[in-house]
Structures are given as structure tokens and as C-alpha cells.
Design an enzyme around this catalytic site. Sequence first.
Site, PDB file in Angstrom:
ATOM      1  N   GLY A  40       0.805  -1.223   0.000  1.00  0.00           N
ATOM      2  CA  GLY A  40       0.000   0.000   0.000  1.00  0.00           C
ATOM      3  C   GLY A  40       0.837   1.271   0.000  1.00  0.00           C
ATOM      4  O   GLY A  40       0.384   2.307   0.455  1.00  0.00           O
TER       5      GLY A  40
ATOM      6  N   GLU B  27      16.814  -0.270  -2.915  1.00  0.00           N
ATOM      7  CA  GLU B  27      16.719  -0.480  -4.354  1.00  0.00           C
ATOM      8  C   GLU B  27      17.219   0.768  -5.049  1.00  0.00           C
ATOM      9  O   GLU B  27      17.027   1.877  -4.545  1.00  0.00           O
ATOM     10  CB  GLU B  27      15.256  -0.700  -4.783  1.00  0.00           C
ATOM     11  CG  GLU B  27      14.806  -2.133  -4.715  1.00  0.00           C
ATOM     12  CD  GLU B  27      13.358  -2.334  -5.133  1.00  0.00           C
ATOM     13  OE1 GLU B  27      12.801  -1.468  -5.832  1.00  0.00           O
ATOM     14  OE2 GLU B  27      12.792  -3.355  -4.745  1.00  0.00           O
ATOM     15  N   LYS B  28      17.809   0.594  -6.208  1.00  0.00           N
ATOM     16  CA  LYS B  28      18.161   1.753  -7.012  1.00  0.00           C
ATOM     17  C   LYS B  28      16.857   2.416  -7.409  1.00  0.00           C
ATOM     18  O   LYS B  28      15.890   1.752  -7.750  1.00  0.00           O
ATOM     19  CB  LYS B  28      18.927   1.299  -8.262  1.00  0.00           C
ATOM     20  CG  LYS B  28      19.170   2.396  -9.251  1.00  0.00           C
ATOM     21  CD  LYS B  28      20.615   2.416  -9.730  1.00  0.00           C
ATOM     22  CE  LYS B  28      20.977   3.723 -10.402  1.00  0.00           C
ATOM     23  NZ  LYS B  28      21.167   4.843  -9.480  1.00  0.00           N
ATOM     24  N   TYR B  29      16.799   3.745  -7.325  1.00  0.00           N
ATOM     25  CA  TYR B  29      15.595   4.450  -7.748  1.00  0.00           C
ATOM     26  C   TYR B  29      15.616   4.552  -9.262  1.00  0.00           C
ATOM     27  O   TYR B  29      16.539   5.118  -9.839  1.00  0.00           O
ATOM     28  CB  TYR B  29      15.516   5.836  -7.109  1.00  0.00           C
ATOM     29  CG  TYR B  29      14.346   6.624  -7.615  1.00  0.00           C
ATOM     30  CD1 TYR B  29      13.061   6.354  -7.162  1.00  0.00           C
ATOM     31  CD2 TYR B  29      14.521   7.619  -8.580  1.00  0.00           C
ATOM     32  CE1 TYR B  29      11.971   7.052  -7.652  1.00  0.00           C
ATOM     33  CE2 TYR B  29      13.434   8.322  -9.078  1.00  0.00           C
ATOM     34  CZ  TYR B  29      12.163   8.036  -8.609  1.00  0.00           C
ATOM     35  OH  TYR B  29      11.089   8.716  -9.096  1.00  0.00           O
TER      36      TYR B  29
ATOM     37  N   HIS C 177       4.895   1.677 -14.147  1.00  0.00           N
ATOM     38  CA  HIS C 177       4.516   0.531 -13.314  1.00  0.00           C
ATOM     39  C   HIS C 177       3.614  -0.354 -14.177  1.00  0.00           C
ATOM     40  O   HIS C 177       2.519   0.050 -14.543  1.00  0.00           O
ATOM     41  CB  HIS C 177       3.776   1.007 -12.061  1.00  0.00           C
ATOM     42  CG  HIS C 177       3.204  -0.118 -11.237  1.00  0.00           C
ATOM     43  ND1 HIS C 177       3.530  -0.328  -9.918  1.00  0.00           N
ATOM     44  CD2 HIS C 177       2.312  -1.100 -11.551  1.00  0.00           C
ATOM     45  CE1 HIS C 177       2.869  -1.396  -9.465  1.00  0.00           C
ATOM     46  NE2 HIS C 177       2.127  -1.869 -10.434  1.00  0.00           N
TER      47      HIS C 177
ATOM     48  N   ARG D  32      -2.760 -11.817  -3.854  1.00  0.00           N
ATOM     49  CA  ARG D  32      -4.166 -11.574  -3.524  1.00  0.00           C
ATOM     50  C   ARG D  32      -4.876 -10.949  -4.708  1.00  0.00           C
ATOM     51  O   ARG D  32      -4.252 -10.643  -5.719  1.00  0.00           O
ATOM     52  CB  ARG D  32      -4.230 -10.585  -2.358  1.00  0.00           C
ATOM     53  CG  ARG D  32      -3.476  -9.309  -2.723  1.00  0.00           C
ATOM     54  CD  ARG D  32      -3.665  -8.210  -1.721  1.00  0.00           C
ATOM     55  NE  ARG D  32      -2.705  -7.147  -1.903  1.00  0.00           N
ATOM     56  CZ  ARG D  32      -2.869  -6.086  -2.685  1.00  0.00           C
ATOM     57  NH1 ARG D  32      -3.983  -5.934  -3.370  1.00  0.00           N
ATOM     58  NH2 ARG D  32      -1.940  -5.161  -2.791  1.00  0.00           N
TER      59      ARG D  32
ATOM     60  N   VAL E 184      -7.040  -4.292  -6.147  1.00  0.00           N
ATOM     61  CA  VAL E 184      -8.052  -3.248  -6.295  1.00  0.00           C
ATOM     62  C   VAL E 184      -8.464  -3.121  -7.766  1.00  0.00           C
ATOM     63  O   VAL E 184      -9.644  -3.086  -8.104  1.00  0.00           O
ATOM     64  CB  VAL E 184      -7.496  -1.902  -5.782  1.00  0.00           C
ATOM     65  CG1 VAL E 184      -8.467  -0.772  -6.064  1.00  0.00           C
ATOM     66  CG2 VAL E 184      -7.144  -1.976  -4.296  1.00  0.00           C
TER      67      VAL E 184
HETATM   68  P1  ADP Z   1      -3.393  -2.821  -5.197  1.00  0.00           P
HETATM   69  O1  ADP Z   1      -2.022  -3.338  -5.482  1.00  0.00           O
HETATM   70  O2  ADP Z   1      -4.448  -3.849  -5.227  1.00  0.00           O
HETATM   71  O3  ADP Z   1      -3.673  -1.617  -5.968  1.00  0.00           O
HETATM   72  P2  ADP Z   1      -3.099  -1.157  -2.891  1.00  0.00           P
HETATM   73  O4  ADP Z   1      -1.632  -1.008  -2.748  1.00  0.00           O
HETATM   74  O5  ADP Z   1      -3.898  -0.030  -3.386  1.00  0.00           O
HETATM   75  O6  ADP Z   1      -3.378  -2.471  -3.694  1.00  0.00           O
HETATM   76  O7  ADP Z   1      -3.695  -1.653  -1.521  1.00  0.00           O
HETATM   77  C1  ADP Z   1      -5.027  -2.003  -1.392  1.00  0.00           C
HETATM   78  C2  ADP Z   1      -5.373  -2.014   0.061  1.00  0.00           C
HETATM   79  O8  ADP Z   1      -4.653  -3.017   0.730  1.00  0.00           O
HETATM   80  C3  ADP Z   1      -5.033  -0.724   0.777  1.00  0.00           C
HETATM   81  O9  ADP Z   1      -5.990  -0.520   1.775  1.00  0.00           O
HETATM   82  C4  ADP Z   1      -3.679  -1.009   1.379  1.00  0.00           C
HETATM   83  O10 ADP Z   1      -3.421  -0.211   2.493  1.00  0.00           O
HETATM   84  C5  ADP Z   1      -3.820  -2.462   1.730  1.00  0.00           C
HETATM   85  N1  ADP Z   1      -2.574  -3.209   1.680  1.00  0.00           N
HETATM   86  C6  ADP Z   1      -1.794  -3.403   0.596  1.00  0.00           C
HETATM   87  N2  ADP Z   1      -0.736  -4.166   0.891  1.00  0.00           N
HETATM   88  C7  ADP Z   1      -0.843  -4.501   2.193  1.00  0.00           C
HETATM   89  C8  ADP Z   1      -0.055  -5.276   3.095  1.00  0.00           C
HETATM   90  N3  ADP Z   1       1.073  -5.891   2.729  1.00  0.00           N
HETATM   91  N4  ADP Z   1      -0.484  -5.388   4.378  1.00  0.00           N
HETATM   92  C9  ADP Z   1      -1.605  -4.772   4.754  1.00  0.00           C
HETATM   93  N5  ADP Z   1      -2.389  -4.031   3.959  1.00  0.00           N
HETATM   94  C10 ADP Z   1      -2.025  -3.888   2.701  1.00  0.00           C
HETATM   95  P1  ADP Z   2       3.954  -1.607  -2.322  1.00  0.00           P
HETATM   96  O1  ADP Z   2       4.193  -2.970  -1.760  1.00  0.00           O
HETATM   97  O2  ADP Z   2       3.722  -0.576  -1.303  1.00  0.00           O
HETATM   98  O3  ADP Z   2       2.962  -1.646  -3.445  1.00  0.00           O
HETATM   99  P2  ADP Z   2       6.028  -1.487  -4.354  1.00  0.00           P
HETATM  100  O4  ADP Z   2       7.345  -2.141  -4.166  1.00  0.00           O
HETATM  101  O5  ADP Z   2       5.073  -2.184  -5.246  1.00  0.00           O
HETATM  102  O6  ADP Z   2       5.371  -1.218  -2.951  1.00  0.00           O
HETATM  103  O7  ADP Z   2       6.254  -0.006  -4.882  1.00  0.00           O
HETATM  104  C1  ADP Z   2       5.202   0.924  -4.934  1.00  0.00           C
HETATM  105  C2  ADP Z   2       5.499   1.988  -5.970  1.00  0.00           C
HETATM  106  O8  ADP Z   2       6.707   2.687  -5.650  1.00  0.00           O
HETATM  107  C3  ADP Z   2       5.722   1.461  -7.368  1.00  0.00           C
HETATM  108  O9  ADP Z   2       4.527   1.280  -8.068  1.00  0.00           O
HETATM  109  C4  ADP Z   2       6.603   2.528  -7.994  1.00  0.00           C
HETATM  110  O10 ADP Z   2       5.855   3.624  -8.441  1.00  0.00           O
HETATM  111  C5  ADP Z   2       7.439   2.991  -6.821  1.00  0.00           C
HETATM  112  N1  ADP Z   2       8.724   2.268  -6.796  1.00  0.00           N
HETATM  113  C6  ADP Z   2       8.975   1.128  -6.117  1.00  0.00           C
HETATM  114  N2  ADP Z   2      10.238   0.727  -6.297  1.00  0.00           N
HETATM  115  C7  ADP Z   2      10.821   1.639  -7.124  1.00  0.00           C
HETATM  116  C8  ADP Z   2      12.143   1.783  -7.685  1.00  0.00           C
HETATM  117  N3  ADP Z   2      13.131   0.936  -7.400  1.00  0.00           N
HETATM  118  N4  ADP Z   2      12.369   2.865  -8.480  1.00  0.00           N
HETATM  119  C9  ADP Z   2      11.385   3.745  -8.750  1.00  0.00           C
HETATM  120  N5  ADP Z   2      10.147   3.658  -8.249  1.00  0.00           N
HETATM  121  C10 ADP Z   2       9.845   2.612  -7.444  1.00  0.00           C
HETATM  122 MG    MG Z   3       3.137  -2.781  -5.169  1.00  0.00          MG
END
Ligand code: ADP
Ligand code: ADP
Ligand code: MG
Length: 439
Positions: free
Chosen positions: A163, A199-201, A207, A291, A294
Site C-alpha cells: 500500500g 533499491e536503485k531508484y 509501473h 491476492r 483493487v
Molecule cells: P493494489 O495493489 O491492489 O492496488 P493497494 O496497494 O492499493 O493495492 O492496496 C489495497 C489495500 O490493501 C489498501 O488498503 C492497502 O493499504 C492495503 N494493503 C496493501 N498491501 C498490504 C499489506 N502488505 N499489508 C496490509 N495491507 C495492505
Molecule cells: P507496495 O508494496 O507498497 O505496493 P512497491 O514495491 O510495489 O510497494 O512499490 C510501490 C510503488 O513505488 C511502485 O509502483 C513505484 O511507483 C514505486 N517504486 C517502487 N520501487 C521503485 C524503484 N526501485 N524505483 C522507482 N520507483 C519505485
Molecule cells: Mg506494489
Amino acid sequence: MFTKILIANRGEIAIRVIRACKEMGISTVAVYSEADRDSLHAALADQAVCIGDIKAEDSYLHQERILSAALLTGAQAIHPGYGFLAENAEFAGQCRQHGIVFIGPSAEVISQMGDKDCARRLMEENGVPVVPGTGLLKNWQEARKKADEIGYPVLIKASAGGGGKGIRLVNSSEELEQAFETASGEAEKAFGDGRVYLEKYLDRVKHIEVQLLADETGQVVCLGERECSIQRNNQKLIEESPSPGVSDTLRKKLIETAAKAAKAAGYVNAGTVEFLLDRDENFYFMEMNTRLQVEHPVSELVTGVDIVKWQIRIAAGVPLDFTQEDIEVTGAAIECRVNALSAGKVEFLHTPGGPWVRFDTFLYQGYEIPPYYDSMLGKMIVYSSTREEAIRKMQAAMCELIVDGVKNNIEDQIAIIRDESFRQGDYYTDFLRYFEPAE
Ligand code: ADP
Ligand code: ADP
Ligand code: MG
């Protein structure tokens, strides 16, 4: 097939699952907190059980109470939706111990893929390219040493993250200590696990994620890709399928790689493999969400596959009755998340209709939105044969939508879909950092 399913969630996703069950002739049990007595998900289910107080820890995250409700009502399976317990390996294990089917992958797969560090290693071992970075870091000093080697900017990321929480951008060595502590603290608070890595940015990336279904026979079928680059604070706001930045050749590669990732993980049920795609068509594994997501409806619309129904069938041991060759991505689908910016009562609600306009929501007129949970109020999803028409349809639908009484982001979303770069498909995850709505 199951005859009764408990839905361990609330809001639009609980309703989405209840609807799928109804169409499949399966009875439903809703659970709700004290704050959700008047909620639509509780009203729409065949049975509803109050499981506790307002706080999520006392209700939607309370494993024993949810399991008791399932056992008392005779539900054979639990659908966790997204958020709450959806990626909780312990809960999946508890379900199994109590003879209840968890609609999702096994506890082992959830814990392996939910731990980003662990998932990254598994992917590397199996030839899936990952975002350049490190393993877990002991302290900020170690992080600084590694960051100096990788080169700035870097991201500090929580291994248990989700999230968008537990992610910090670090531009220079001086910022590192502070960012390390904030990311780690935020992750500790949100996930009870403060472990972080680097992670490298990656700059100017899209995405791109691949939705997949995997059954117990080991068959994996990908339902095309979704583009989710319109984000604020690393949280998705607008998603679409197919991605305007993905060619047919690239799609094939993404699908092959996602299927390889799922097979390496021994994955079963619906899941999503998230990648970052650069402008040279290189893509890197970021994480796997074990899972329902959204934004799953956009994939449903372009493939004609009902993902929730298949989650239920797969959990009941039914094999997929189509193969990768049967899946054709046609047309274009877009989703806009409608989020609340304040608490309040829905004084007036008008939702648009018409062909291929879908609004998944739990709102009704007069509903007092509890301020304790997710801020998402609904998802506007449209489908058309071309992306241009889908954009026009979305604009019309969002302009027609009225949610009075609650501050919301409808206008902001309209401004984005009107934007020229968005329309051209020429946008990256940093889109909102530079976005200025036209007057
Ligand atoms: P999606 O990848 O489906 O778009 P989001 O990142 O928008 O998911 O998260 C959807 C919902 O799940 C949000 O309410 C977010 O806070 C929650 N959520 C996402 N990942 C986790 C996690 N690892 N643990 C708990 N809640 C999570
Ligand atoms: P979450 O579990 O909260 O969804 P993600 O690892 O999927 O976290 O990263 C969420 C968002 O952050 C990505 O969709 C992207 O926009 C940004 N992001 C994550 N990792 C990187 C990266 N190494 N470089 C640039 N942007 C990143
Ligand atoms: Mg993600």
C-alpha cells in the site's frame, strides 16, 4: 463447490465478492465491525456477524473472531479481499488448521512472496530480472555504504511493505540516516516488521503488472498487463489495460516472465506480478501481490474473465478451463479510484450508467462513511473498443458522478484524464510530481 463462503472484508471489495457468490449460487456470510452496522456489505450478504469494535485489530484483523464466525455459520471457505488479512500467512495457516479453505495461495507462498527480500532472491535464482538493490540491511551505516556503491538516488523499502507504506526516497548520503529510521519505523508500525533493504531508484519508469491465475494442476494463465503509473505517494490512482506503452512483443515477454515467476513460487490462485518498465523496454520484478487487487476489473473487462469467480473455483480444486492461447486482450479499460478527502455523510449520490460503465462502490445515499478504514469510496471502470473512446467515456462518467457531503477527488481525477500526456499514454510513475491541471 462450496455452498457457503465468509467474506473477511468490508467496502466495495466485500460487495464484489458477495455478488460473485450470488451468481454462483453460494451463500454468503459478511462480518462487520461496530462502525459498519449500516454498511452495504452486511446488508447484501445472506448472513452477517458482528465481530467486534471499530478498530481493525478488534474486528477485520481479529483472526480468532473471523474464524469463529466461519465455524459458527458453517462457511467452508473464507475470501479475504484485499488489505486486512489478505496477505497474512498466519491467517491462511489458521484457516487450514480449522478445516476452512483460504481463498488464496498457501501460507507458505504468502510468506515467501510477502517478504520482498525473500521474493527478490527467489526471482533472481530463477532468472527473473529484479530491480538492482541489496538484501536486508542491519543498520543505516550499512545502508549508507551500500547506497554509495549503488549510486543515488535510492529507495529504502520495507521488506513487509504494501500500500505504498515504508518506502523512502533518498537523494544523498546526508539524508540516509533519517530516511532509514522513518521507513523502518513506518513499517514497524504498519506491518509489525521494520526490516528494510535498498533499491536503485529508477527514473522515468512505468509501473506495469501482470494479472495471473494459477490452478492446482500447475497451469498458469496470464490475463494481460495493467499500467498503474498514475500514483500519488506510491499509491495507485488510475489504472488501465492494456498499457499504452506495451507492444505485443513486449506483452509476450512480460507474460512469459510473470508465468515463470508464478511457477518458481509454486503459486496457486489469483496473483499479480509487478514490474517497473524503463524506456528501453527493460523490465524488472518489483514484487508479487498474493491476492486480489483493487484494479482487477480492468483485466476482467479486456479479457472477459471473472477473476473473483475463478479465485473461488481454483480454491475449490477446479482446474482452469482455458489456456494462455485462449486469452485475447481486446479493447481498452480504465479505472479511476474515487477517494474520500474528508469524513462525512453521503447527502446525495448519483452514479452514471450506460454501456460498459461500471461503478464498484459501497456507498448509498444517506450513508455515514466511517472514518476508520480505507479512504477509497469506489472505482469507476469503463471499457471501450479503443483507448481514445475509453478516455472519453471515463471523462463523461466521472463528470456525471456526484458524491455530495464528502470531500473527494473526482475533480482531480478528471483533470488527469484530460491531460495531454495521459491521453498520449506518455506518462511515468512521477507523473503527479510535475502535473499541473490546465485551467
Ligand atoms: P493494489 O495493489 O491492489 O492496488 P493497494 O496497494 O492499493 O493495492 O492496496 C489495497 C489495500 O490493501 C489498501 O488498503 C492497502 O493499504 C492495503 N494493503 C496493501 N498491501 C498490504 C499489506 N502488505 N499489508 C496490509 N495491507 C495492505
Ligand atoms: P507496495 O508494496 O507498497 O505496493 P512497491 O514495491 O510495489 O510497494 O512499490 C510501490 C510503488 O513505488 C511502485 O509502483 C513505484 O511507483 C514505486 N517504486 C517502487 N520501487 C521503485 C524503484 N526501485 N524505483 C522507482 N520507483 C519505485
Ligand atoms: Mg506494489
